[in-house]
Write a protein that holds these residues in place. Structure first.
Motif, PDB file in Angstrom:
ATOM      1  N   ARG A  38       0.831  -1.216   0.000  1.00  0.00           N
ATOM      2  CA  ARG A  38       0.000   0.000   0.000  1.00  0.00           C
ATOM      3  C   ARG A  38       0.854   1.250   0.000  1.00  0.00           C
ATOM      4  O   ARG A  38       0.496   2.260  -0.599  1.00  0.00           O
ATOM      5  N   ALA A  39       1.996   1.200   0.672  1.00  0.00           N
ATOM      6  CA  ALA A  39       2.891   2.354   0.769  1.00  0.00           C
ATOM      7  C   ALA A  39       3.799   2.496  -0.456  1.00  0.00           C
ATOM      8  O   ALA A  39       4.538   3.471  -0.558  1.00  0.00           O
ATOM      9  N   GLY A  40       3.746   1.525  -1.373  1.00  0.00           N
ATOM     10  CA  GLY A  40       4.632   1.556  -2.532  1.00  0.00           C
ATOM     11  C   GLY A  40       6.086   1.343  -2.142  1.00  0.00           C
ATOM     12  O   GLY A  40       6.994   1.838  -2.793  1.00  0.00           O
ATOM     13  N   ASN A  41       6.312   0.566  -1.065  1.00  0.00           N
ATOM     14  CA  ASN A  41       7.638   0.399  -0.486  1.00  0.00           C
ATOM     15  C   ASN A  41       8.187  -1.006  -0.770  1.00  0.00           C
ATOM     16  O   ASN A  41       8.139  -1.896   0.081  1.00  0.00           O
ATOM     17  N   PHE A  69       8.892 -12.927  -6.358  1.00  0.00           N
ATOM     18  CA  PHE A  69       8.636 -11.776  -5.493  1.00  0.00           C
ATOM     19  C   PHE A  69       9.362 -10.558  -6.039  1.00  0.00           C
ATOM     20  O   PHE A  69       8.843  -9.453  -5.998  1.00  0.00           O
ATOM     21  N   GLU A  70      10.567 -10.754  -6.563  1.00  0.00           N
ATOM     22  CA  GLU A  70      11.346  -9.617  -7.057  1.00  0.00           C
ATOM     23  C   GLU A  70      10.618  -8.881  -8.175  1.00  0.00           C
ATOM     24  O   GLU A  70      10.615  -7.650  -8.213  1.00  0.00           O
ATOM     25  N   ARG A  71       9.991  -9.612  -9.063  1.00  0.00           N
ATOM     26  CA  ARG A  71       9.242  -8.959 -10.149  1.00  0.00           C
ATOM     27  C   ARG A  71       8.077  -8.149  -9.574  1.00  0.00           C
ATOM     28  O   ARG A  71       7.819  -7.018  -9.982  1.00  0.00           O
ATOM     29  N   TRP A  72       7.370  -8.712  -8.607  1.00  0.00           N
ATOM     30  CA  TRP A  72       6.258  -8.004  -7.964  1.00  0.00           C
ATOM     31  C   TRP A  72       6.777  -6.786  -7.194  1.00  0.00           C
ATOM     32  O   TRP A  72       6.194  -5.704  -7.252  1.00  0.00           O
ATOM     33  N   ILE A  73       7.895  -6.960  -6.494  1.00  0.00           N
ATOM     34  CA  ILE A  73       8.487  -5.857  -5.737  1.00  0.00           C
ATOM     35  C   ILE A  73       8.847  -4.699  -6.667  1.00  0.00           C
ATOM     36  O   ILE A  73       8.611  -3.532  -6.333  1.00  0.00           O
ATOM     37  N   SER A  74       9.391  -5.009  -7.824  1.00  0.00           N
ATOM     38  CA  SER A  74       9.724  -3.961  -8.799  1.00  0.00           C
ATOM     39  C   SER A  74       8.476  -3.189  -9.212  1.00  0.00           C
ATOM     40  O   SER A  74       8.518  -1.968  -9.380  1.00  0.00           O
ATOM     41  N   TRP A  75       7.351  -3.882  -9.360  1.00  0.00           N
ATOM     42  CA  TRP A  75       6.083  -3.214  -9.678  1.00  0.00           C
ATOM     43  C   TRP A  75       5.636  -2.350  -8.493  1.00  0.00           C
ATOM     44  O   TRP A  75       5.233  -1.203  -8.684  1.00  0.00           O
ATOM     45  N   VAL A  76       5.716  -2.902  -7.278  1.00  0.00           N
ATOM     46  CA  VAL A  76       5.316  -2.145  -6.079  1.00  0.00           C
ATOM     47  C   VAL A  76       6.092  -0.830  -6.010  1.00  0.00           C
ATOM     48  O   VAL A  76       5.529   0.215  -5.695  1.00  0.00           O
ATOM     49  N   ASP A  77       7.379  -0.871  -6.338  1.00  0.00           N
ATOM     50  CA  ASP A  77       8.204   0.340  -6.290  1.00  0.00           C
ATOM     51  C   ASP A  77       7.722   1.430  -7.240  1.00  0.00           C
ATOM     52  O   ASP A  77       8.083   2.591  -7.065  1.00  0.00           O
ATOM     53  N   THR A  78       6.925   1.100  -8.237  1.00  0.00           N
ATOM     54  CA  THR A  78       6.413   2.105  -9.176  1.00  0.00           C
ATOM     55  C   THR A  78       5.094   2.717  -8.714  1.00  0.00           C
ATOM     56  O   THR A  78       4.588   3.644  -9.351  1.00  0.00           O
ATOM     57  N   GLU A  80       2.382   4.700  -6.226  1.00  0.00           N
ATOM     58  CA  GLU A  80       2.281   5.786  -5.246  1.00  0.00           C
ATOM     59  C   GLU A  80       1.589   5.251  -3.994  1.00  0.00           C
ATOM     60  O   GLU A  80       0.839   4.261  -4.056  1.00  0.00           O
ATOM     61  N   ASP A  81       1.795   5.917  -2.881  1.00  0.00           N
ATOM     62  CA  ASP A  81       1.160   5.547  -1.622  1.00  0.00           C
ATOM     63  C   ASP A  81      -0.351   5.434  -1.819  1.00  0.00           C
ATOM     64  O   ASP A  81      -0.997   6.380  -2.273  1.00  0.00           O
ATOM     65  N   GLY A  82      -0.894   4.265  -1.526  1.00  0.00           N
ATOM     66  CA  GLY A  82      -2.334   4.047  -1.603  1.00  0.00           C
ATOM     67  C   GLY A  82      -2.864   3.564  -2.942  1.00  0.00           C
ATOM     68  O   GLY A  82      -4.034   3.210  -3.041  1.00  0.00           O
ATOM     69  N   ASP A  83      -2.037   3.540  -3.993  1.00  0.00           N
ATOM     70  CA  ASP A  83      -2.510   3.083  -5.303  1.00  0.00           C
ATOM     71  C   ASP A  83      -3.050   1.660  -5.256  1.00  0.00           C
ATOM     72  O   ASP A  83      -4.151   1.386  -5.718  1.00  0.00           O
ATOM     73  N   ALA A  84      -2.242   0.750  -4.753  1.00  0.00           N
ATOM     74  CA  ALA A  84      -2.601  -0.668  -4.702  1.00  0.00           C
ATOM     75  C   ALA A  84      -2.958  -1.019  -3.269  1.00  0.00           C
ATOM     76  O   ALA A  84      -2.109  -0.991  -2.386  1.00  0.00           O
ATOM     77  N   ASP A  85      -4.214  -1.335  -3.042  1.00  0.00           N
ATOM     78  CA  ASP A  85      -4.701  -1.595  -1.689  1.00  0.00           C
ATOM     79  C   ASP A  85      -5.308  -2.990  -1.627  1.00  0.00           C
ATOM     80  O   ASP A  85      -6.453  -3.204  -1.997  1.00  0.00           O
ATOM     81  N   GLU A  86      -4.492  -3.944  -1.191  1.00  0.00           N
ATOM     82  CA  GLU A  86      -4.958  -5.315  -1.023  1.00  0.00           C
ATOM     83  C   GLU A  86      -5.242  -5.531   0.456  1.00  0.00           C
ATOM     84  O   GLU A  86      -4.327  -5.536   1.281  1.00  0.00           O
ATOM     85  N   GLN A  87      -6.513  -5.683   0.780  1.00  0.00           N
ATOM     86  CA  GLN A  87      -6.941  -5.903   2.156  1.00  0.00           C
ATOM     87  C   GLN A  87      -7.186  -7.398   2.355  1.00  0.00           C
ATOM     88  O   GLN A  87      -7.948  -8.017   1.613  1.00  0.00           O
ATOM     89  N   VAL A  88      -6.517  -7.969   3.356  1.00  0.00           N
ATOM     90  CA  VAL A  88      -6.719  -9.384   3.663  1.00  0.00           C
ATOM     91  C   VAL A  88      -7.696  -9.510   4.819  1.00  0.00           C
ATOM     92  O   VAL A  88      -7.837  -8.607   5.640  1.00  0.00           O
TER      93      VAL A  88
END
Length: 155
Positions: A38-41, A69-78, A80-88
């Protein structure tokens, strides 16, 4: 496919649990993973995952889309804060020992304010002297009504 020596090496590296290791649970790690998303971190996620960890997707037609995971992490780094919000929700550890856990984490996903869908994640984690680390992950999207899906999971 995961090479046997990579997985054995990862398990050996993580198998020694020292006194004073973090008291964070496997469920807490899943929450931290999606907080970082969620934080794009991506950097925070990278610290939670063993090198070369797989992150796969089971597609509705039954085929396996392999990833990392590395491929997903690279996407997460692109993001912004709050763009992708996966709630479990309804997170459960179905198999656990002091050093190994399997966690199921159903989810609802919103991207840039728009509801995308729901499904379930499954993660395998191992505990090292530094705490829990993700060894493997897989997800599967639910093709039906997400409200009904969540209602069933929460029973």
């Amino acid at each position: 496919m995961i090479k046997k020596h990579v997985m054995v090496g990862a398990l050996m590296a993580l198998s020694s649990t020292a006194a004073g290791a973090s008291d964070v649970s496997p469920e807490d790690m899943v929450i931290k993973l999606f907080d970082a998303m969620r934080a794009g971190n991506g950097g925070a996620i990278r610290e939670m995952v063993v090198a070369d960890a797989r992150l796969d997707r089971l597609k509705p037609d039954g085929t396996l889309q392999q990833g990392t995971f590395e491929r997903w992490i690279s996407w997460v780094d692109t993001q912004e804060d709050g763009d992708a919000d996966e709630q479990v929700f309804g997170v459960k550890t179905l198999s656990a020992s002091p050093e190994l856990a399997t966690v199921w984490a159903p989810f609802e996903l919103t991207y840039k304010g728009k509801f995308v869908g729901c499904g379930i994640n499954q993660f395998t984690l191992a505990k090292s002297k530094d705490g829990w680390k993700f060894l493997y992950g897989i997800d599967m999207h639910h093709d039906g009504d997400c409200a009904e899906f969540k209602k069933e999971i929460m029973k």
